[in-house]
Design an enzyme around this catalytic site. Sequence first.
Site, PDB file in Angstrom:
ATOM      1  N   LYS A 102       0.804  -1.222   0.000  1.00 49.86           N
ATOM      2  CA  LYS A 102       0.000   0.000   0.000  1.00 49.86           C
ATOM      3  C   LYS A 102       0.840   1.277   0.000  1.00 49.86           C
ATOM      4  O   LYS A 102       0.537   2.224  -0.737  1.00 49.86           O
ATOM      5  CB  LYS A 102      -0.962   0.003   1.178  1.00 49.86           C
ATOM      6  CG  LYS A 102      -2.049  -1.064   1.084  1.00 49.86           C
ATOM      7  CD  LYS A 102      -3.036  -0.958   2.227  1.00 49.86           C
ATOM      8  CE  LYS A 102      -4.088  -2.044   2.137  1.00 49.86           C
ATOM      9  NZ  LYS A 102      -5.114  -1.924   3.192  1.00 49.86           N
ATOM     10  N   ASN A 130      -4.750   1.897  -1.520  1.00 49.09           N
ATOM     11  CA  ASN A 130      -5.299   0.540  -1.553  1.00 49.09           C
ATOM     12  C   ASN A 130      -6.066   0.296  -2.853  1.00 49.09           C
ATOM     13  O   ASN A 130      -6.643  -0.767  -3.052  1.00 49.09           O
ATOM     14  CB  ASN A 130      -6.224   0.297  -0.358  1.00 49.09           C
ATOM     15  CG  ASN A 130      -7.583   0.951  -0.527  1.00 49.09           C
ATOM     16  OD1 ASN A 130      -7.687   2.083  -1.007  1.00 49.09           O
ATOM     17  ND2 ASN A 130      -8.633   0.256  -0.147  1.00 49.09           N
ATOM     18  N   ASP A 184      -9.630   2.760   2.305  1.00 50.89           N
ATOM     19  CA  ASP A 184      -9.606   2.078   3.606  1.00 50.89           C
ATOM     20  C   ASP A 184     -10.252   2.922   4.699  1.00 50.89           C
ATOM     21  O   ASP A 184     -10.988   2.411   5.548  1.00 50.89           O
ATOM     22  CB  ASP A 184      -8.164   1.754   4.007  1.00 50.89           C
ATOM     23  CG  ASP A 184      -7.636   0.491   3.336  1.00 50.89           C
ATOM     24  OD1 ASP A 184      -8.452  -0.346   2.911  1.00 50.89           O
ATOM     25  OD2 ASP A 184      -6.404   0.352   3.222  1.00 50.89           O
ATOM     26  N   GLY A 211       0.276   1.570  12.878  1.00 54.62           N
ATOM     27  CA  GLY A 211       0.712   1.232  11.528  1.00 54.62           C
ATOM     28  C   GLY A 211      -0.189   1.821  10.466  1.00 54.62           C
ATOM     29  O   GLY A 211      -0.899   2.819  10.693  1.00 54.62           O
ATOM     30  N   GLY A 212      -0.198   1.183   9.296  1.00 54.04           N
ATOM     31  CA  GLY A 212      -0.978   1.701   8.167  1.00 54.04           C
ATOM     32  C   GLY A 212      -2.470   1.741   8.432  1.00 54.04           C
ATOM     33  O   GLY A 212      -3.149   2.720   8.106  1.00 54.04           O
ATOM     34  N   ALA A 213      -3.010   0.676   9.052  1.00 53.13           N
ATOM     35  CA  ALA A 213      -4.444   0.660   9.360  1.00 53.13           C
ATOM     36  C   ALA A 213      -4.796   1.724  10.375  1.00 53.13           C
ATOM     37  O   ALA A 213      -5.872   2.332  10.326  1.00 53.13           O
ATOM     38  CB  ALA A 213      -4.852  -0.723   9.860  1.00 53.13           C
ATOM     39  N   ASN A 251      -0.086   2.390  21.506  1.00 50.22           N
ATOM     40  CA  ASN A 251       0.695   1.363  20.819  1.00 50.22           C
ATOM     41  C   ASN A 251       1.733   0.792  21.770  1.00 50.22           C
ATOM     42  O   ASN A 251       2.246   1.507  22.643  1.00 50.22           O
ATOM     43  CB  ASN A 251       1.392   1.966  19.595  1.00 50.22           C
ATOM     44  CG  ASN A 251       1.963   0.894  18.685  1.00 50.22           C
ATOM     45  OD1 ASN A 251       1.231   0.035  18.199  1.00 50.22           O
ATOM     46  ND2 ASN A 251       3.263   0.939  18.447  1.00 50.22           N
TER      47      ASN A 251
END
Length: 478
Positions: A284, A305, A320, A344-346, A365
């Site tokens: 991505k 995405n 997303d 992260g990316g999500a 995190n």
Amino acid sequence: MRLKVISGFLGRIKEGRTIRRIVITGFRGAGKSTIGKILSKKLGVEFIDTDTEIEKASGIDIPQIFSEYGEEHFRKLEKDIIGKLPEKDCVISTGGGAVLDNENVKNLRRHSYVVFLDVDPKTSYMRISGSDRPALTDNEPDDEVKYLIRKRYAHYARTSDTCIDASGDPDEICDDITCRAFLSEKKAKTRVRTITGVFSGLKMPDGAMEKLTGFLEEHPGGHICAIAGNPCGHSKSPLIYNTLFERYGICGHYTYLETESAEKAAGAFRKAGLRGISVTIPFKEDMLKFVDRRGRHAKALGAANTVVDCCDNLLGCNTDWVGILRPLENSWIKPKLAVILGAGGAARGAVYALKHTDIDVYILNRTGERAKKLALENGYKWGTPDMLKSLNPDLIINTTPVGMKGNDTLVDKSVFKPEMMVFDAVYTPPETRLLREAKEVGCTCIYGKEMFVYQAEEQFFRMFGIRVLPSEIREILG
């Protein structure tokens, strides 16, 4: 003169048979009616102009419809005419604003080859100057043209099968449309050979290559789409897209593009002439390096995405974040404080989605520095998961892979309270331990499947211009 032996966009057309529908769209002054009339004569089929049909049905001309009844009434008439267009061999020219309506797009796209005649504002203004076309805004005529073309361009591009420069000679444009819509036997064989060459040797689920080659043999000019990632053989996207293609009369096939890198996936896209790809882990972020243009959401998130062929340019998009925002918007609970687990990316997608709301956000995190970096970039607060209980949030969004394998969770059951909403981006397994324990306490749970459903809905719209219902995708997934 009627064409005889050609290979059609929807399949092979045998001698003595005419073609199926060609639909011509574009802004005012693109020459839709002129091109449509010439093309219909060349192909020996009926020409239908929706504006003309509207005038016949109403008994008055379009300027009069606008002046006496307004644009809304005109759009209702237009929608009715488009809904009744025959599904037979013909050439159809439709109004410039028709593609703004979802039902119109569904009807125009069905079993048709849609051509977008692209015209620049200067040419459009020059061609329509002095006409009795009604104004659609309060702007000066030249400013109105610029504004409307800019506003509608994305709609034209995504709802069409090809884009053609409308500034040239009408006869040459018609020949160009014919060559694109109907492949010669030689071009058909070349295209099939090129696409199968790109996909042969790639890792694919059993039977996937046979389905691809079978589709191309029957439909050598059809759209090819794919899921790009490594691994990607588990993806449900082929099931969704291939079902929607059949349902909406789009000549397309969706398959698997498992390559070693985003660069190789983008190269395969270009070489095979794909319509679009869904991009999954781990491509991505890297994919943005290999597209021609970046959509504003992809640019803001630093990840794509979705990649779409937009008038011969690869456009990187991101849907997303929509998969997170829409389920929250549709919930009766209106949280005030949200905790995002992960950085992260999500998590970036979740942060971006929540920036479209009034919800306060903490990013937690296990590696605090990553949470801090993401939080500072967006004006939020940060910490580690052990702070969760003391924060007492209304909404928890898990964007980590924890729960995907095994029975792990980052949230102790004591954190949950009945009025809380819990959203897990993990969709395999369907119900993670996080959601199971939250449901036992009485929390409102949003399953990862919902994120997948809404991002897929937005992605299909970006690729083909049709807005499907989320319930349709849920039904396909089962």
